[in-house]
Design a protein around this motif. Structure first.
Motif, PDB file in Angstrom:
ATOM      1  N   VAL A  18      18.777  38.784  11.621  1.00 42.63           N
ATOM      2  CA  VAL A  18      19.156  38.255  10.310  1.00 42.63           C
ATOM      3  C   VAL A  18      18.697  36.804  10.174  1.00 42.63           C
ATOM      4  N   ILE A  19      18.900  36.021  11.221  1.00 44.73           N
ATOM      5  CA  ILE A  19      18.473  34.612  11.192  1.00 44.73           C
ATOM      6  C   ILE A  19      16.956  34.523  11.074  1.00 44.73           C
ATOM      7  N   ALA A  20      16.233  35.341  11.810  1.00 47.60           N
ATOM      8  CA  ALA A  20      14.768  35.329  11.742  1.00 47.60           C
ATOM      9  C   ALA A  20      14.281  35.711  10.347  1.00 47.60           C
ATOM     10  N   LEU A  23      14.800  32.773   8.036  1.00 43.83           N
ATOM     11  CA  LEU A  23      13.830  31.711   8.307  1.00 43.83           C
ATOM     12  C   LEU A  23      12.450  32.043   7.741  1.00 43.83           C
ATOM     13  N   THR A  24      12.047  33.315   7.809  1.00 48.48           N
ATOM     14  CA  THR A  24      10.740  33.673   7.265  1.00 48.48           C
ATOM     15  C   THR A  24      10.704  33.531   5.751  1.00 48.48           C
ATOM     16  N   ILE A  25      11.840  33.588   5.124  1.00 46.80           N
ATOM     17  CA  ILE A  25      11.914  33.384   3.674  1.00 46.80           C
ATOM     18  C   ILE A  25      11.968  31.895   3.341  1.00 46.80           C
ATOM     19  N   ALA A  26      12.744  31.134   4.104  1.00 51.85           N
ATOM     20  CA  ALA A  26      13.011  29.730   3.763  1.00 51.85           C
ATOM     21  C   ALA A  26      11.917  28.766   4.207  1.00 51.85           C
ATOM     22  N   LEU A  27      11.321  28.958   5.374  1.00 52.38           N
ATOM     23  CA  LEU A  27      10.375  27.971   5.893  1.00 52.38           C
ATOM     24  C   LEU A  27       9.131  27.777   5.027  1.00 52.38           C
ATOM     25  N   PRO A  28       8.482  28.826   4.539  1.00 55.98           N
ATOM     26  CA  PRO A  28       7.311  28.567   3.674  1.00 55.98           C
ATOM     27  C   PRO A  28       7.673  27.772   2.423  1.00 55.98           C
ATOM     28  N   ARG A  29       8.802  28.036   1.839  1.00 49.12           N
ATOM     29  CA  ARG A  29       9.223  27.271   0.654  1.00 49.12           C
ATOM     30  C   ARG A  29       9.485  25.817   1.022  1.00 49.12           C
ATOM     31  N   TYR A  30      10.060  25.587   2.201  1.00 47.49           N
ATOM     32  CA  TYR A  30      10.345  24.225   2.656  1.00 47.49           C
ATOM     33  C   TYR A  30       9.042  23.440   2.812  1.00 47.49           C
ATOM     34  N   PHE A  31       8.047  24.038   3.476  1.00 50.64           N
ATOM     35  CA  PHE A  31       6.784  23.328   3.683  1.00 50.64           C
ATOM     36  C   PHE A  31       6.034  23.127   2.372  1.00 50.64           C
ATOM     37  N   GLN A  32       6.112  24.069   1.463  1.00 51.73           N
ATOM     38  CA  GLN A  32       5.489  23.891   0.151  1.00 51.73           C
ATOM     39  C   GLN A  32       6.181  22.748  -0.599  1.00 51.73           C
TER      40      GLN A  32
END
Length: 125
Positions: A18-20, A23-32
């Protein structure tokens, strides 16, 4: 016999999955979001330096020799850092159009390579 309390291996694996997934949803948005913030900062820094150049030219009747001259004469508090190159010495100085070989500063552009999120080259901003 006492019953031990704790998590089983299956429960831990489910939680990690669930955590992984999150993270796969949130991290790309964070870097963008970080890239967008750097671009907005770059545009603001360019606008402030261009305004300072124009004010200097309006006050003195000539364009400055360097960006450091704007700092020395207090048109800028300090030379901004290019947020994409993370250095203050990568600015590209553009001479006045009527003085192509001049060392005076008419405009300033970023020295960063690459394209912005809108598809335009950083060097054209």
């Amino acid at each position: 016999m006492t019953k031990r309390r704790g998590f089983t291996l299956i429960e831990l694996l489910v939680v990690m999955a669930v955590i992984a997934t999150l993270l796969t949803i949130a991290l790309p948005r964070y870097f963008q979001h970080l890239d967008r913030a750097r671009e907005v900062t770059l545009k603001e820094s360019l606008a402030v330096m261009r305004e300072a150049i124009d004010k200097y030219q309006g006050d003195t009747g000539r364009y400055p020799e360097t960006l450091e001259e704007l700092v020395a004469k207090r048109y800028l508090r300090k030379l901004p850092v290019d947020p994409l190159t993370e250095a203050a010495d990568t600015w590209v100085l553009v001479p006045p159009p009527d003085e192509p070989g001049s060392r005076r500063v008419w405009d300033v552009k970023s020295g960063a390579e690459g394209l912005g999120l809108d598809g335009t080259d950083y060097a054209t901003w």
